[in-house]
Scaffold this motif. Structure first.
Motif, short mmCIF file in Angstrom:
data_model
loop_
_atom_site.label_atom_id
_atom_site.label_comp_id
_atom_site.label_asym_id
_atom_site.label_seq_id
_atom_site.Cartn_x
_atom_site.Cartn_y
_atom_site.Cartn_z
N UNK A 120 11.33 -0.43 0.20
CA UNK A 120 11.28 -0.63 1.65
C UNK A 120 11.54 0.68 2.41
N UNK A 121 11.68 1.77 1.68
CA UNK A 121 12.08 3.04 2.29
C UNK A 121 10.93 4.04 2.32
N UNK A 122 10.68 4.61 3.49
CA UNK A 122 9.67 5.66 3.64
C UNK A 122 10.28 6.80 4.46
N UNK A 123 9.94 8.01 4.10
CA UNK A 123 10.36 9.17 4.88
C UNK A 123 9.25 9.64 5.82
N UNK A 145 12.07 8.02 -6.73
CA UNK A 145 10.88 7.41 -6.16
C UNK A 145 11.26 6.52 -4.98
N UNK A 146 10.40 6.50 -3.99
CA UNK A 146 10.62 5.62 -2.85
C UNK A 146 9.28 5.26 -2.24
N UNK A 147 9.27 4.18 -1.49
CA UNK A 147 8.05 3.74 -0.83
C UNK A 147 7.57 2.40 -1.34
N UNK A 148 6.74 1.76 -0.52
CA UNK A 148 6.21 0.43 -0.85
C UNK A 148 4.91 0.48 -1.62
N UNK A 149 4.48 1.67 -2.05
CA UNK A 149 3.15 1.82 -2.64
C UNK A 149 2.94 0.95 -3.87
N UNK A 150 3.93 0.87 -4.75
CA UNK A 150 3.77 0.06 -5.96
C UNK A 150 3.63 -1.42 -5.60
N UNK A 151 4.46 -1.89 -4.66
CA UNK A 151 4.38 -3.28 -4.22
C UNK A 151 3.04 -3.57 -3.55
N UNK A 152 2.58 -2.63 -2.73
CA UNK A 152 1.30 -2.81 -2.05
C UNK A 152 0.15 -2.76 -3.05
N UNK A 153 0.25 -1.88 -4.05
CA UNK A 153 -0.78 -1.81 -5.09
C UNK A 153 -0.89 -3.14 -5.83
N UNK A 154 0.25 -3.79 -6.05
CA UNK A 154 0.24 -5.10 -6.70
C UNK A 154 -0.54 -6.11 -5.87
N UNK A 155 -0.35 -6.08 -4.56
CA UNK A 155 -1.05 -7.01 -3.68
C UNK A 155 -2.54 -6.69 -3.61
N UNK A 156 -2.87 -5.40 -3.57
CA UNK A 156 -4.29 -5.00 -3.54
C UNK A 156 -5.02 -5.49 -4.78
N UNK A 157 -4.47 -5.21 -5.95
CA UNK A 157 -5.14 -5.57 -7.20
C UNK A 157 -5.12 -7.08 -7.40
N UNK A 158 -4.02 -7.74 -7.05
CA UNK A 158 -3.96 -9.20 -7.18
C UNK A 158 -5.02 -9.87 -6.32
#
Length: 321
Positions: free
Chosen positions: A87-90, A150-163
């Motif tokens: 949930x963290x982004x810089x 590591x930080x950021x929602x990219x992995x979680x978002x990638x899961x939603x994209x591919x799913x």
């Protein structure tokens, strides 16, 4: 606080309370981004002579307590980072593009799979990305004697994209100057880009993206085969909520609520259907409508969205044969 500021806060509160899971995920990510950067500005202003180097050094120490570390022992000490990192982004554009992808694909995911599955996929996809990140740093020679965060929602978002692309591969999105593109090609492009970008600057982050993408694919494949990986997630989630629910009566059996929520939902639907076929009048019209409304609410927002009264009503009905 001025009237306009109070109105804005009330509006945001209303949108958070009435919005679905997708809206809340986006709002939490944006709020975390603002807090992180407000702290950064405050540190700079509070540092003597505006010493940016010194304030950034302090800021990096603090931000590392939200980022997932690659060192297992440090991860055990900072166990909360397995959640906070997703949930963290810089950077503004890092956050912006993650939220845009989350919104675009989240809307489609909700339409074809259901909003109640979005939160588990986001969290579990982020966990999968974090796990692969830590694993990669501890097994590959390229990362020997190197530590990372590591930080950021990219992995979680990638899961939603591919799913989403796995669920409805032929669904299309329209892009300016390109036209309609099938989701399967968008997802393939994202995954391939992450893979070929591993040697370029942020290998741990790209590997984490692939971990989330891989989980998203497996999640939907299992879902299509009748296995819903979100059920254990909500069982744990309800257990945590009930553990910290100090307003509940001491004699309430928390465990029964968790069991009822997901195992008995199918039972209710089966009873509802079978007794209709038999022509039996198993309940009043008002009761039928209330049951249907509750099940619809679970399908849209998940079991945790139910009120205590709705949970009690559903539990009571699930015991009836």
């Amino acid at each position: 606080m001025s009237m306009s500021q109070n109105s804005i806060l009330n509006d945001l509160k209303f949108r958070y309370q009435t919005g679905g899971i997708l809206t809340r995920l986006i709002m939490i990510n944006v709020a975390a981004f603002l807090v992180v950067n407000i702290v950064r500005v405050i540190l700079m202003l509070m540092t003597k002579n505006g010493d940016v180097v010194s304030s950034d050094s302090t800021y990096q120490i603090l931000i590392h307590y939200l980022m997932i570390p690659s060192e297992p022992l440090l991860l055990v000490k900072r166990f909360w980072t397995i959640i906070t990192h997703m949930f963290t982004h810089e950077g503004f554009f890092h956050m912006l593009f993650n939220m845009l992808w989350l919104y675009w694909f989240g809307v489609i995911f909700n339409q074809y799979v259901g909003e109640s599955k979005l939160l588990p996929l986001y969290i579990l996809g982020g966990l999968a990305g974090g796990f692969l990140f830590v694993l990669a740093y501890n097994i590959f020679p390229a990362f020997e004697n190197v530590s990372g965060y590591a930080l950021g929602a990219s992995a979680a978002v990638s899961a939603i994209i591919v799913a989403t692309a796995t669920m409805v591969p032929n669904h299309t999105m329209r892009f300016i100057f390109i036209g309609d593109v099938k989701l399967v090609w968008i997802a393939a492009f994202v995954v391939i880009l992450d893979f070929v970008s591993i040697p370029n600057g942020n290998p741990g982050g790209q590997i984490a993206h692939l971990g989330g993408a891989g989980f998203g694919f497996l999640y939907i494949m299992q879902y299509k085969n009748g296995s819903d990986w979100s059920k254990p997630f909500y069982s744990v989630w309800d257990g945590i909520r009930n553990f910290f629910d100090f307003t509940s009566k001491p004699n309430n059996k928390r465990k029964s609520k968790v069991k009822m929520a997901y195992k008995n939902e199918d039972k209710i639907k089966q009873n509802h259907t079978s007794k209709r076929k038999e022509g039996g009048q198993f309940t009043s019209k008002a009761k039928q409508e209330k049951i249907d409304d509750i099940l619809d609410k679970i399908g849209k927002s998940g079991y945790p969205s139910l009120t205590e009264e709705e949970k009690a009503f559903l539990f009571q009905y699930s015991r009836e044969d």
